[in-house]
Design a protein around this motif. Sequence first.
Motif, short mmCIF file in Angstrom:
data_model
loop_
_atom_site.label_atom_id
_atom_site.label_comp_id
_atom_site.label_asym_id
_atom_site.label_seq_id
_atom_site.Cartn_x
_atom_site.Cartn_y
_atom_site.Cartn_z
N THR A 288 18.28 20.31 13.17
CA THR A 288 18.19 20.36 11.71
C THR A 288 18.53 19.02 11.09
OG1 THR A 288 18.76 22.72 11.67
CG2 THR A 288 19.08 21.48 9.64
N VAL A 289 19.60 18.40 11.55
CA VAL A 289 19.99 17.10 11.02
C VAL A 289 18.91 16.07 11.30
CG1 VAL A 289 21.65 15.22 11.24
CG2 VAL A 289 22.47 17.57 11.13
N ALA A 290 18.37 16.07 12.52
CA ALA A 290 17.33 15.10 12.87
C ALA A 290 16.09 15.28 11.99
CB ALA A 290 16.96 15.25 14.34
N THR A 291 15.70 16.53 11.75
CA THR A 291 14.53 16.80 10.92
C THR A 291 14.73 16.29 9.49
OG1 THR A 291 13.87 18.72 12.20
CG2 THR A 291 13.09 18.61 9.93
N TYR A 292 15.88 16.59 8.91
CA TYR A 292 16.11 16.18 7.53
C TYR A 292 16.38 14.69 7.41
CZ TYR A 292 15.66 20.72 5.40
OH TYR A 292 15.13 21.88 4.92
N ARG A 293 16.91 14.08 8.44
CA ARG A 293 17.07 12.63 8.40
C ARG A 293 15.70 11.95 8.42
NH1 ARG A 293 20.87 12.18 11.81
NH2 ARG A 293 22.55 11.85 10.33
N ARG A 294 14.78 12.48 9.22
CA ARG A 294 13.42 11.93 9.22
C ARG A 294 12.74 12.13 7.88
NH1 ARG A 294 13.34 14.09 14.55
NH2 ARG A 294 12.34 16.01 13.79
N ARG A 295 12.94 13.29 7.28
CA ARG A 295 12.33 13.55 5.97
C ARG A 295 12.88 12.58 4.92
NH1 ARG A 295 12.43 19.76 4.40
NH2 ARG A 295 11.19 18.90 2.68
N LEU A 296 14.17 12.31 4.98
CA LEU A 296 14.76 11.36 4.03
C LEU A 296 14.18 9.97 4.24
CD1 LEU A 296 16.84 10.62 1.86
CD2 LEU A 296 18.50 10.26 3.69
N SER A 297 14.09 9.52 5.48
CA SER A 297 13.52 8.21 5.77
C SER A 297 12.09 8.11 5.28
CB SER A 297 13.58 7.92 7.28
OG SER A 297 14.91 7.85 7.73
N SER A 298 11.33 9.17 5.49
CA SER A 298 9.93 9.17 5.07
C SER A 298 9.80 9.01 3.56
CB SER A 298 9.25 10.46 5.52
OG SER A 298 7.92 10.53 5.06
N PHE B 119 10.25 1.75 13.61
CA PHE B 119 11.52 1.70 12.89
C PHE B 119 12.36 2.96 13.10
CE2 PHE B 119 13.97 2.71 9.07
CZ PHE B 119 14.77 1.58 8.95
N GLU B 120 11.72 4.12 13.01
CA GLU B 120 12.46 5.38 13.12
C GLU B 120 13.19 5.47 14.46
OE1 GLU B 120 14.11 8.92 12.22
OE2 GLU B 120 12.84 7.83 10.82
N GLU C 216 6.70 -7.30 7.54
CA GLU C 216 7.14 -5.93 7.27
C GLU C 216 7.75 -5.85 5.88
OE1 GLU C 216 6.34 -3.56 9.28
OE2 GLU C 216 5.61 -4.89 10.86
N GLN C 217 6.93 -6.12 4.88
CA GLN C 217 7.43 -6.17 3.51
C GLN C 217 7.92 -4.82 3.00
OE1 GLN C 217 4.72 -8.20 0.87
NE2 GLN C 217 4.37 -9.87 2.31
N GLN C 218 7.34 -3.74 3.51
CA GLN C 218 7.78 -2.40 3.08
C GLN C 218 9.20 -2.14 3.53
OE1 GLN C 218 5.00 0.71 4.00
NE2 GLN C 218 6.35 2.33 3.30
N LEU C 219 9.52 -2.53 4.76
CA LEU C 219 10.90 -2.35 5.26
C LEU C 219 11.86 -3.26 4.50
CD1 LEU C 219 10.31 -2.09 9.12
CD2 LEU C 219 10.91 -0.24 7.54
N ALA C 220 11.44 -4.51 4.26
CA ALA C 220 12.31 -5.43 3.53
C ALA C 220 12.59 -4.90 2.13
CB ALA C 220 11.65 -6.81 3.46
N ALA C 221 11.58 -4.33 1.48
CA ALA C 221 11.77 -3.78 0.14
C ALA C 221 12.69 -2.56 0.17
CB ALA C 221 10.41 -3.41 -0.46
N ALA C 222 12.54 -1.74 1.21
CA ALA C 222 13.37 -0.54 1.31
C ALA C 222 14.85 -0.89 1.42
CB ALA C 222 12.94 0.28 2.52
N LEU D 238 24.01 -3.76 9.01
CA LEU D 238 24.53 -2.94 10.11
C LEU D 238 24.35 -1.46 9.75
CD1 LEU D 238 26.08 -3.04 12.86
CD2 LEU D 238 28.16 -2.67 11.53
N LEU D 239 23.70 -0.71 10.64
CA LEU D 239 23.50 0.72 10.45
C LEU D 239 24.30 1.50 11.48
CD1 LEU D 239 20.55 -0.66 9.59
CD2 LEU D 239 19.98 1.75 9.27
N MET D 240 24.90 2.60 11.02
CA MET D 240 25.62 3.51 11.89
C MET D 240 25.29 4.93 11.45
SD MET D 240 29.28 1.45 12.03
CE MET D 240 30.02 2.50 13.28
N ASN D 241 25.02 5.81 12.39
CA ASN D 241 24.69 7.20 12.07
C ASN D 241 23.53 7.30 11.09
OD1 ASN D 241 26.78 8.29 13.72
ND2 ASN D 241 28.25 7.72 12.14
N GLY D 242 22.56 6.41 11.25
CA GLY D 242 21.35 6.49 10.46
C GLY D 242 21.42 5.86 9.08
N GLN D 243 22.57 5.25 8.72
CA GLN D 243 22.73 4.73 7.37
C GLN D 243 23.32 3.32 7.38
OE1 GLN D 243 21.53 6.28 4.81
NE2 GLN D 243 20.97 8.06 6.03
N PRO D 244 22.91 2.46 6.42
CA PRO D 244 23.53 1.13 6.30
C PRO D 244 25.00 1.27 5.91
CG PRO D 244 21.49 1.28 5.02
CD PRO D 244 21.84 2.68 5.43
#
Length: 302
Positions: free
Chosen positions: A288-298, A9-10, A62-68, A79-85
């Motif tokens: 920096t942005v990539a690292t914190y975007r991954r942390r947010l997704s996690s 997914f990431e 993939e119930q975890q993704l559906a729930a998220a 539709l996602l753009m720049n990492g966000q719906p």
Amino acid sequence: MIDVTLENFENEVIAASMAQPVLVDFWATWCGPCKVIGPILEKLEIDYGGRFKLVKIDSDQEQQLAAAFGIRSIPTCILLMNGQPVDGFMGALPEGKVREFLDKHLPPAEAEADDVVDEDVIEDTLPGDPDGQLTRLRHALEAKPDDDDARFDYVRALLLAGRIDDAKAAFAPASARVAGIRRLDSLQRVLEATEFAHQQGDAAPALARFDAAIAANKRDFQARFDRARLLAGQRRWTEAMDELLEILMRDKAWNEDAARKTFIAILDVIEPPKPKVAEGQIPPDDPTVATYRRRLSSVVLS
């Protein structure tokens, strides 16, 4: 079309959406309407020639993704753009309606002639010349005052330069449209954080007060949020995001999702413009942005 699981997914959704819009089709094998819209989406991905990427997620597997994503019925497309719906729809829409949805969000197939920035302005701007960059962005906004992207770029640059009053003045004409445009909402949140920091006066006693409240109660989310806003207002971006993550790890939905929305607002403001690369290549992410975007997704998907 790519089948997405929690494992990929990431890369296939979040990272990919930084380079091009990604349309996520939540479906299931037993779903009749899913079998109707699936071929339509695959056809449109080809017809649009790379203007968006289609991925499919089996909501049963993939119930975890559906729930998220808060999926309650299928088919649902996000539709996602720049990492966000940014938008979505439910049900097996006819092809024409799906085209309307895509055309509302996707960049045009070719740049319009009047989108070209004045070459004289570009020539006056040299790398490492912040005043020249601000001049170019201001001229671009003056040429197209209704262009929200141009306004975002100019206000963002003013914020990062510490010209807060100028940023507020430049943002004001767009304030009525904040509710419908995420990047304008991000600017408003960071501007409000800056105003909040200014109201606290000396930052050190204010931080000490918030720290004491948090030490007494780690679930004092208002104190954590105020601490994060104060840090953001001082442009201490990573420290602010670290504090917001502390809220999200304990209560993702606190205060109508304020922590996540503010975290995204900071990412929007600090992410530098993508450098130009050769056709077919993906520009590198800011580390920096990539690292914190991954942390947010996690945290959000945990």
